[in-house]
Design a protein around this motif. Structure first.
Motif, short mmCIF file in Angstrom:
data_model
loop_
_atom_site.label_atom_id
_atom_site.label_comp_id
_atom_site.label_asym_id
_atom_site.label_seq_id
_atom_site.Cartn_x
_atom_site.Cartn_y
_atom_site.Cartn_z
N LEU A 82 34.96 48.91 88.68
CA LEU A 82 35.39 48.03 87.71
C LEU A 82 35.03 50.14 87.15
O LEU A 82 35.94 49.60 85.55
N ASP A 83 34.19 50.36 86.57
CA ASP A 83 33.46 51.27 85.86
C ASP A 83 34.70 51.94 85.71
O ASP A 83 35.18 52.51 84.83
N GLY A 133 40.40 50.65 79.86
CA GLY A 133 40.39 49.71 78.47
C GLY A 133 40.13 47.91 79.35
O GLY A 133 38.80 48.32 79.58
N LYS A 134 41.11 47.50 78.86
CA LYS A 134 40.81 46.54 79.43
C LYS A 134 41.53 45.93 81.32
O LYS A 134 42.48 46.64 81.32
N HIS A 166 27.32 43.73 80.06
CA HIS A 166 28.52 44.91 79.63
C HIS A 166 29.87 45.06 80.45
O HIS A 166 30.66 44.53 79.85
N GLN A 167 30.07 45.17 81.65
CA GLN A 167 31.21 45.11 82.45
C GLN A 167 32.01 44.12 81.91
O GLN A 167 33.14 44.43 81.82
N GLU A 174 40.15 40.76 80.59
CA GLU A 174 40.51 39.61 79.94
C GLU A 174 41.03 38.12 80.89
O GLU A 174 40.78 37.12 80.06
N ARG A 175 41.26 38.38 81.49
CA ARG A 175 41.58 37.83 82.46
C ARG A 175 40.54 37.28 84.35
O ARG A 175 40.67 38.77 84.49
#
Length: 122
Positions: A33-34, A41-42, A70-71, A76-77
């Motif tokens: 994910l990072d 970005g998103k 945090h993450q 967004e979705r």
């Protein structure tokens, strides 16, 4: 256990979540994910809950809470796919705390629809 799904893209990551989540699962999950967040970005997230039993211990639950602080703000979705009533309830219960993320719950037979929604292909 967390397993990356092959339908994942650079900006829409999908995982199967099964059994009890461990610290080792987050050691794999969070860097993926990072990296996506750093590069794009998103992002969007899809979680297929298949015999998901919760957390191995309280430290893993704390790690998940930190992920949410945090993450998760960069998601967004988020589509949650599961067949249990408690899972649907859990997604609804998250809403007041995750206002920046558009979340939806899908039944297992709606997996293709969940992917389309996460990838914004509708």
């Amino acid at each position: 256990m967390l397993e990356l799904l092959p339908q994942s893209t650079d900006t829409s990551l999908g995982f199967t979540v099964s059994g009890k989540l461990s610290a080792e699962d987050y050691d794999v999950f969070l860097p993926k994910l990072d990296e996506a967040i750093r590069d794009h970005g998103k992002i969007n997230l899809l979680l297929v809950m298949d015999h998901f039993e919760g957390y191995a211990d309280i430290d893993v639950a704390k790690t998940d809470f930190e992920f949410g602080k945090h993450q998760y703000h960069q998601v967004e979705r988020a589509a949650f796919v599961g067949g249990e009533k408690w899972q649907k309830w859990m997604v609804k219960a998250m809403d007041p705390f995750t206002r920046r993320t558009d979340e939806r719950f899908f039944d297992p037979e709606e997996l293709d629809e969940a992917w389309s929604w996460v990838k914004d292909e509708q």
